[in-house]
Design a protein around this motif. Structure first.
Motif, short mmCIF file in Angstrom:
data_model
loop_
_atom_site.label_atom_id
_atom_site.label_comp_id
_atom_site.label_asym_id
_atom_site.label_seq_id
_atom_site.Cartn_x
_atom_site.Cartn_y
_atom_site.Cartn_z
N UNK A 118 2.93 -4.63 10.89
CA UNK A 118 1.69 -3.99 10.42
C UNK A 118 0.91 -3.38 11.57
N UNK A 141 0.82 -1.21 0.00
CA UNK A 141 0.00 0.00 0.00
C UNK A 141 0.85 1.26 0.00
N UNK A 151 1.86 6.62 11.30
CA UNK A 151 0.82 6.42 12.31
C UNK A 151 1.45 6.13 13.67
N UNK A 204 2.22 -2.61 4.24
CA UNK A 204 0.80 -2.93 4.39
C UNK A 204 0.08 -1.84 5.17
N UNK A 205 0.74 -1.35 6.24
CA UNK A 205 0.07 -0.45 7.20
C UNK A 205 0.31 1.02 6.91
N UNK A 254 -6.63 0.52 22.57
CA UNK A 254 -7.90 0.97 22.00
C UNK A 254 -7.83 1.24 20.50
N UNK A 255 -6.66 1.55 20.00
CA UNK A 255 -6.50 1.87 18.58
C UNK A 255 -5.33 1.08 18.04
N UNK A 256 -5.53 0.45 16.89
CA UNK A 256 -4.43 -0.28 16.25
C UNK A 256 -3.97 0.54 15.06
N UNK A 268 -14.33 0.96 12.33
CA UNK A 268 -12.90 0.69 12.19
C UNK A 268 -12.28 0.49 13.56
N UNK A 269 -11.09 -0.14 13.60
CA UNK A 269 -10.38 -0.30 14.88
C UNK A 269 -9.09 0.52 14.90
N UNK A 270 -8.89 1.37 13.90
CA UNK A 270 -7.69 2.21 13.85
C UNK A 270 -7.37 2.54 12.41
N UNK A 271 -6.29 3.30 12.19
CA UNK A 271 -6.02 3.76 10.84
C UNK A 271 -5.16 2.80 10.02
N UNK A 272 -4.58 1.79 10.67
CA UNK A 272 -3.72 0.88 9.94
C UNK A 272 -4.55 -0.06 9.06
N UNK A 273 -4.05 -0.36 7.88
CA UNK A 273 -4.73 -1.29 6.98
C UNK A 273 -4.18 -2.68 7.27
N UNK A 274 -5.04 -3.55 7.81
CA UNK A 274 -4.60 -4.90 8.17
C UNK A 274 -4.93 -5.87 7.05
#
Lengths: 238, 238
Positions: free
Chosen positions: A98, A2, A72, A137-138, A236-238, B215-221
């Protein structure tokens, strides 16, 4: 991919990068980029932004880059992981990268097969290759730090107390364990064992160093499943 | 294989099972079982308990079984998953089964490559093999139900509204999305898209049928990472 990651060696002019390898191939074949195409790019351990294709041919692509965006947020986590078998290690390094882990210790444990330590995947370049795939990816640029500790006891006795001082210290373990604590951005030290789990002696040593056993339910998860499940539960946030 | 699974065809006497295949091999080579060894066994879609080795040789193992324990609780979830590429499908079926998903729809989507639908891994026996590996990992006996839906629009228009009626309807999607709702044991309908995500048309259709983007965050898993991360976040116990 990405994000197209590059480093300082890829620069071939002011704000200009020249790529030849799998990144060139990806840009040509997957993005089917043409002159003026815009791609997401990021400098390893730096900013990300856009790259405008200046020229592209069978050998090389040249991009004019404009870097403005910070990576991020990282997870406030130091992860201790019993060395997985090599086939799983590749995927796990990608997953960890990721998900935003930046401090990873690969650790020996009684149930780690000795042969795993001679895997060529433990070479620094091989580890970095997998970590880079995870960052791509991330949309992240910040390379994780990976530390290899082939001896459990000296690590846990001599290094771990300082690592987990003033952090939420936890070890994923199904027995005599507390329920999973709530998701917070508290700095955390987390240990995850091998397939089959840490042995009682190891749990005692980890507990003595400051890690509390916890569980997320009664099901026994494979390590590659447990990692995203546990990280997602603790933060809480990934 | 944390649990030796068997079905009614494996019985060779009252409370007695005879095993020949990979289970015999596993019991002989990994457990190194001897007469009187005790193993954890479970009947598919039934109870689990212990199996005592009555005899074992190169060809067969015979176990006297005592079945007393109910399987672990299932997740109150119907999962809709855009069909992953075959290599990932195997692992994902195992993961889903290990985590306690019992209702799974494999769904077409714009970004699902058409070739994936002709994979031999979609044969019922092949799917069940992967699901069984997942149950063995989690000490579960309850086989998930898998439904294959090769056409997105008729499924979403004609079936989905009834599936998600009176459930928490959600679709994992990074754009115009709410924060992840809190973990509860509420009956839930959850959709997870393909690599690259659902297209806007599909998100509109899913939303119209009752699924809210979150969503669970901004990272694309990757999908295989997103599944454990999202399930672990939505339910308090795995």
């Amino acid at each position: 991919m990405n994000l197209i990651l590059f480093n300082e060696h890829d620069f071939c002019g002011d704000n200009r990068i020249c790529l030849h390898d799998r990144r060139h191939q990806h840009i040509a074949e997957i993005h089917r980029a043409q002159p003026d195409s815009l791609l997401r790019v990021g400098q390893i351990n730096g900013l990300s932004g856009s790259g405008q294709v200046m020229s592209i041919d069978d050998q090389q692509v040249t991009l004019q880059v404009s870097l403005i965006q910070s990576p991020p947020a990282a997870l406030p986590l130091t992860l201790l992981l019993a060395l997985p078998r090599p086939k799983m290690l590749k995927r796990i390094l990608q997953t960890i990268s990721t998900m935003g882990v930046k401090e990873l210790y690969l650790l020996n444990s009684y149930r780690v097969d000795k042969s795993y330590w001679s895997s060529p995947l433990l070479a620094e370049a091989a580890i970095n290759e997998q970590l880079q795939l995870g960052l791509e990816q991330a949309l992240d640029t910040q390379m994780p730090n990976v530390y290899i500790r082939k001896r459990f006891k000296p690590f846990v006795e001599d290094e771990l107390p300082a690592i987990c001082a003033n952090t939420r210290g936890l070890v994923a373990h199904p027995y005599h364990a507390i329920d999973c604590p709530e998701a917070t951005l508290t700095p955390t030290t987390l240990a995850i064992g091998p397939e089959g789990g840490f042995i009682p002696y190891e749990i005692d040593k980890l507990a003595h160093a400051g890690l509390t056993p916890f569980h997320i339910g009664q099901r026994i998860l494979r390590v590659e499943t447990a990692i995203p499940a546990v990280l997602s539960r603790l933060f809480p946030i990934i």
